[in-house]
Design an enzyme around this catalytic site. Sequence first.
Site, PDB file in Angstrom:
ATOM      1  N   ARG A  47      49.400  -5.238   3.279  1.00  0.00           N
ATOM      2  CA  ARG A  47      47.933  -5.274   3.377  1.00  0.00           C
ATOM      3  C   ARG A  47      47.247  -4.258   2.474  1.00  0.00           C
ATOM      4  O   ARG A  47      46.028  -4.150   2.472  1.00  0.00           O
ATOM      5  CB  ARG A  47      47.520  -5.035   4.839  1.00  0.00           C
ATOM      6  N   CYS A 102      49.256   2.917   9.702  1.00  0.00           N
ATOM      7  CA  CYS A 102      50.545   2.808   9.001  1.00  0.00           C
ATOM      8  C   CYS A 102      51.697   2.726  10.019  1.00  0.00           C
ATOM      9  O   CYS A 102      51.885   3.630  10.838  1.00  0.00           O
ATOM     10  CB  CYS A 102      50.740   4.005   8.080  1.00  0.00           C
TER      11      CYS A 102
HETATM   12 CO    CO Z   1      52.130   1.958   5.864  1.00  0.00          CO
END
Ligand code: CO
Length: 211
Positions: A47, A102
Site C-alpha cells: 500500500r 506498519c
Molecule cells: Co510496513
Amino acid sequence: MLNSYEKLLQENKNWAIEQVKKDPSFFSRLSHIQTPEFLWIGCSDSRVPADKITGTQPGEIFVHRNIANMVVHTDINLLSVLEYAVEVLKIKHIIVCGHYGCGGVRAAMSKESFGIINKWLRNIKDVYRMHEAEINNEKTEEGKANKLVELNVREQILNLAKTSIVQKAWKNEQRPHLHGWVYGLNDGIIKPVCEMEPGSRIDPIYEYDNL
Ligand code: CO
C-alpha cells in the site's frame, strides 16, 4: 478471460503503448541512462508504492524496500544499494519512509514468534527498548504503535549517518541530505519527522575520522 497474472502482462503492454504515445523518446532515453536524485528506503507493504505517492516517474527515484524500512548494518542488500546510490548514482537525497499501521512494527511490539522474521524484527524491538518511556506516554495501543513508527524512522536515519558510506560523501561532497518521513495509510499524506543535513554531528563514537 485473463487470469490475475496475465492481466498484469496485458496492463504492461497498455502502459508501454501509452508512454510512447505521450513521449516517443521515453524508452530510448531511459534505456541509456538513469540519473535519479533520490534514494527511497521504504516498507515492502503493497500500500506504500514509492513512485505513486510521490508522483515520480521512471528514472527519478532509486528504490530499496524491506519489511519496516530498516537500515541494518549487516544487510548486504541494503549496503549494496546504498553504496551504489551514493557513490555511482551520486544521489542528493535519501528518504527513509515508514508508514502508520506498519505490520512489521506491530509484530515487533507483540510477544508472538513469527519464525525467521524474529531476527529482523529484533532491530525494531531494540528501538522500542531505547525509547520505551516516550512510547508509553501514549495512551492507546494505536498511539504507541504510531510513536514507534516515527521513532523507528528516526533511528534508521541515524543508522544511515553511522555508515562510512554516508560520512564519506558528507565529508567530500556535502551530500546526501537525509530525510525521515511517515506515510499515512488513511489519508495518503506524508509527514516529515526528521532530517539530517550533510555534515550533521552524531554521537562521536560513531564518527570515522580517516575517510
Ligand atoms: Co510496513
